[in-house]
Design an enzyme around this catalytic site. Sequence first.
Site, PDB file in Angstrom:
ATOM      1  N   TYR A   1      -2.473  -1.002  10.469  1.00 40.42           N
ATOM      2  CA  TYR A   1      -2.388  -1.167   9.009  1.00 40.42           C
ATOM      3  C   TYR A   1      -1.058  -0.632   8.485  1.00 40.42           C
ATOM      4  O   TYR A   1      -0.371  -1.286   7.700  1.00 40.42           O
ATOM      5  CB  TYR A   1      -3.571  -0.431   8.364  1.00 40.42           C
ATOM      6  CG  TYR A   1      -3.732  -0.642   6.870  1.00 40.42           C
ATOM      7  CD1 TYR A   1      -4.506  -1.692   6.380  1.00 40.42           C
ATOM      8  CD2 TYR A   1      -3.133   0.218   5.946  1.00 40.42           C
ATOM      9  CE1 TYR A   1      -4.673  -1.880   5.019  1.00 40.42           C
ATOM     10  CE2 TYR A   1      -3.294   0.031   4.588  1.00 40.42           C
ATOM     11  CZ  TYR A   1      -4.074  -1.014   4.124  1.00 40.42           C
ATOM     12  OH  TYR A   1      -4.229  -1.193   2.763  1.00 40.42           O
TER      13      TYR A   1
ATOM     14  N   SER B   1       0.866  -1.181   0.000  1.00 42.79           N
ATOM     15  CA  SER B   1       0.000   0.000   0.000  1.00 42.79           C
ATOM     16  C   SER B   1       0.901   1.229   0.000  1.00 42.79           C
ATOM     17  O   SER B   1       2.070   1.144   0.407  1.00 42.79           O
ATOM     18  CB  SER B   1      -0.846  -0.005   1.285  1.00 42.79           C
ATOM     19  OG  SER B   1      -1.454   1.248   1.492  1.00 42.79           O
TER      20      SER B   1
HETATM   21  P1  NAD Z   1     -11.519  -6.127  -0.114  1.00 38.73           P
HETATM   22  O1  NAD Z   1     -12.143  -5.931   1.235  1.00 38.73           O
HETATM   23  O2  NAD Z   1     -12.334  -5.871  -1.326  1.00 38.73           O
HETATM   24  O3  NAD Z   1     -10.904  -7.591  -0.213  1.00 38.73           O
HETATM   25  C1  NAD Z   1     -10.201  -8.186   0.844  1.00 38.73           C
HETATM   26  C2  NAD Z   1     -10.164  -9.678   0.617  1.00 38.73           C
HETATM   27  O4  NAD Z   1      -9.471 -10.287   1.718  1.00 38.73           O
HETATM   28  C3  NAD Z   1     -11.547 -10.326   0.558  1.00 38.73           C
HETATM   29  O5  NAD Z   1     -11.537 -11.365  -0.389  1.00 38.73           O
HETATM   30  C4  NAD Z   1     -11.712 -10.896   1.975  1.00 38.73           C
HETATM   31  O6  NAD Z   1     -12.624 -11.991   2.054  1.00 38.73           O
HETATM   32  C5  NAD Z   1     -10.290 -11.324   2.217  1.00 38.73           C
HETATM   33  N1  NAD Z   1      -9.996 -11.565   3.631  1.00 38.73           N
HETATM   34  C6  NAD Z   1     -10.177 -10.735   4.685  1.00 38.73           C
HETATM   35  N2  NAD Z   1      -9.813 -11.376   5.823  1.00 38.73           N
HETATM   36  C7  NAD Z   1      -9.383 -12.596   5.473  1.00 38.73           C
HETATM   37  C8  NAD Z   1      -8.882 -13.713   6.182  1.00 38.73           C
HETATM   38  N3  NAD Z   1      -8.742 -13.705   7.530  1.00 38.73           N
HETATM   39  N4  NAD Z   1      -8.553 -14.843   5.502  1.00 38.73           N
HETATM   40  C9  NAD Z   1      -8.707 -14.889   4.143  1.00 38.73           C
HETATM   41  N5  NAD Z   1      -9.172 -13.868   3.424  1.00 38.73           N
HETATM   42  C10 NAD Z   1      -9.505 -12.727   4.079  1.00 38.73           C
HETATM   43  O7  NAD Z   1     -10.210  -5.216  -0.092  1.00 38.73           O
HETATM   44  P2  NAD Z   1      -9.215  -4.692  -1.243  1.00 38.73           P
HETATM   45  O8  NAD Z   1      -9.324  -3.229  -1.246  1.00 38.73           O
HETATM   46  O9  NAD Z   1      -9.385  -5.431  -2.501  1.00 38.73           O
HETATM   47  O10 NAD Z   1      -7.841  -5.033  -0.539  1.00 38.73           O
HETATM   48  C11 NAD Z   1      -6.976  -6.061  -0.972  1.00 38.73           C
HETATM   49  C12 NAD Z   1      -5.564  -5.735  -0.524  1.00 38.73           C
HETATM   50  O11 NAD Z   1      -5.172  -4.500  -1.116  1.00 38.73           O
HETATM   51  C13 NAD Z   1      -5.419  -5.547   0.987  1.00 38.73           C
HETATM   52  O12 NAD Z   1      -4.185  -6.119   1.418  1.00 38.73           O
HETATM   53  C14 NAD Z   1      -5.376  -4.043   1.141  1.00 38.73           C
HETATM   54  O13 NAD Z   1      -4.692  -3.648   2.299  1.00 38.73           O
HETATM   55  C15 NAD Z   1      -4.650  -3.656  -0.126  1.00 38.73           C
HETATM   56  N6  NAD Z   1      -4.820  -2.264  -0.537  1.00 38.73           N
HETATM   57  C16 NAD Z   1      -6.052  -1.770  -0.822  1.00 38.73           C
HETATM   58  C17 NAD Z   1      -6.172  -0.445  -1.189  1.00 38.73           C
HETATM   59  C18 NAD Z   1      -7.495   0.164  -1.516  1.00 38.73           C
HETATM   60  O14 NAD Z   1      -7.541   1.386  -1.632  1.00 38.73           O
HETATM   61  N7  NAD Z   1      -8.554  -0.590  -1.708  1.00 38.73           N
HETATM   62  C19 NAD Z   1      -5.035   0.366  -1.287  1.00 38.73           C
HETATM   63  C20 NAD Z   1      -3.808  -0.164  -0.987  1.00 38.73           C
HETATM   64  C21 NAD Z   1      -3.708  -1.491  -0.611  1.00 38.73           C
END
Ligand code: NAD
Length: 261
Positions: free
Chosen positions: A156, A143
């Site tokens: 985080y 991130s």
């Molecule tokens: P999201 O909430 O859409 O997806 C998260 C996924 O992780 C889901 O499939 C959920 O079921 C799964 N998950 C959560 N807890 C879990 C567990 N204990 N075991 C197995 N699976 C689990 O979120 P996203 O935005 O797609 O985020 C995905 C990654 O990207 C994360 O690591 C997040 O920190 C990172 N990220 C997101 C953003 C953003 O702006 N959306 C920015 C930077 C980084």
Amino acid sequence: MSLKTRNAIVTGSTSGIGLAIARAFAAEGANVTINGFGDAAAIEKERAGIEADFSVRCRYSAADMSKAAEIDAMVKEAEAAFGSVDILVNNAGIQFVSPIENFPPEKWDQIIAINLSSAFHAMRAAVPGMKARKWGRIISTASAHSLVASPFKSAYVAAKHGIAGLTKTVALEVATDGVTVNCISPGYVWTPLVEKQIPDTMKARNMTKEQVINEVLLDAQPTKQFVTVEQVAALAVFLCSDAASQMTGSNISMDGGWTAA
Ligand code: NAD
């Protein structure tokens, strides 16, 4: 079809960025193990949809990324089912927003487990096979918060900085084994994770929803646009290509200029 002979695991791929990466890998011909929580029928629809849309094999692992034994079993089962794990994407992640003095210790433990320790456990299980086959790609979704901080996100930000360090360390360990280890650092990507943190940020900062979107989220991004999940997935596909074989230990930003400021 650059990934036609490859087998991938994408953690946290029932939603958001992970789902887009799983579908992008499948579009390039890879068999994929998807993972994450959610409604069983909806997950089965996604799984079957990937097989139907891209003529690859797609399996689902319900492994909880906060549990080391389940992560180890997920990797072993994927190896048994498809013959190898060539690509590992550590993507599962959650968020919690609170001032440090009110931050629940159990939320800290959960975020460190899911957002950081899960990558350690999955890499530990997948690296031996990659080294033996002399080919592997490990990508973690870090991130912009692996490089800079924002208030109220102590767990985080700590976990994502940890992912950046873990990425560099393992990259050095496997540098001569044909295995690359990188992380992608998106800014704000419009996914359920971002949408869900808006109410808490409204509370923590005493703002309206529109203020949080424009003054907190997009305020950090000089382009004033969200990153798309497809853009992150395209970078993951590139990192699996031969053209990226000399990219390792990198933390690659895709953040609309956020960390340039
Ligand atoms: P999201 O909430 O859409 O997806 C998260 C996924 O992780 C889901 O499939 C959920 O079921 C799964 N998950 C959560 N807890 C879990 C567990 N204990 N075991 C197995 N699976 C689990 O979120 P996203 O935005 O797609 O985020 C995905 C990654 O990207 C994360 O690591 C997040 O920190 C990172 N990220 C997101 C953003 C953003 O702006 N959306 C920015 C930077 C980084």
